[in-house]
Design a protein around this motif. Sequence first.
Motif, PDB file in Angstrom:
ATOM      1  N   LYS A   1       1.004  -1.123  -0.011  1.00  0.00           N
ATOM      2  CA  LYS A   1       0.021  -0.024  -0.106  1.00  0.00           C
ATOM      3  C   LYS A   1       0.688   1.286   0.294  1.00  0.00           C
ATOM      4  O   LYS A   1       0.536   2.168  -0.742  1.00  0.00           O
TER       5      LYS A   1
ATOM      6  N   LEU B   1       2.530   1.634  -3.262  1.00  0.00           N
ATOM      7  CA  LEU B   1       1.716   2.321  -4.476  1.00  0.00           C
ATOM      8  C   LEU B   1       1.484   3.746  -4.262  1.00  0.00           C
ATOM      9  O   LEU B   1       1.642   4.425  -5.240  1.00  0.00           O
ATOM     10  N   GLU B   2       1.368   4.084  -2.839  1.00  0.00           N
ATOM     11  CA  GLU B   2       1.081   5.528  -2.822  1.00  0.00           C
ATOM     12  C   GLU B   2       2.304   6.403  -3.127  1.00  0.00           C
ATOM     13  O   GLU B   2       2.105   7.327  -3.785  1.00  0.00           O
TER      14      GLU B   2
ATOM     15  N   ASN C   1       2.514   6.640  -6.900  1.00  0.00           N
ATOM     16  CA  ASN C   1       1.478   7.466  -7.669  1.00  0.00           C
ATOM     17  C   ASN C   1       1.616   8.724  -7.371  1.00  0.00           C
ATOM     18  O   ASN C   1       1.748   9.822  -8.255  1.00  0.00           O
TER      19      ASN C   1
END
Length: 68
Positions: free
Chosen positions: A11, A14-15, A18
């Motif tokens: 998580k 991915l943050e 992004n």
Amino acid sequence: MVAGSSAGGMKEILEMLNFAAKQYVTADAEVISMDHVNKAMDRLAKGDVRYRFVVDIANTIRPQTSIS
């Protein structure tokens, strides 16, 4: 030496990816084959490294041949 970081799970990664994509943050890398890892380590010791090394394992592992 091979090192890693326990800075986060999927998580968090991915943050971060992004965020980097939205901010146009990129990284320069020098892709090397498994055959050049020792040379890369020598260059690292000499300070002759401009980018981070990425070892392309998928394209440098030779398939095992079967014995007939």
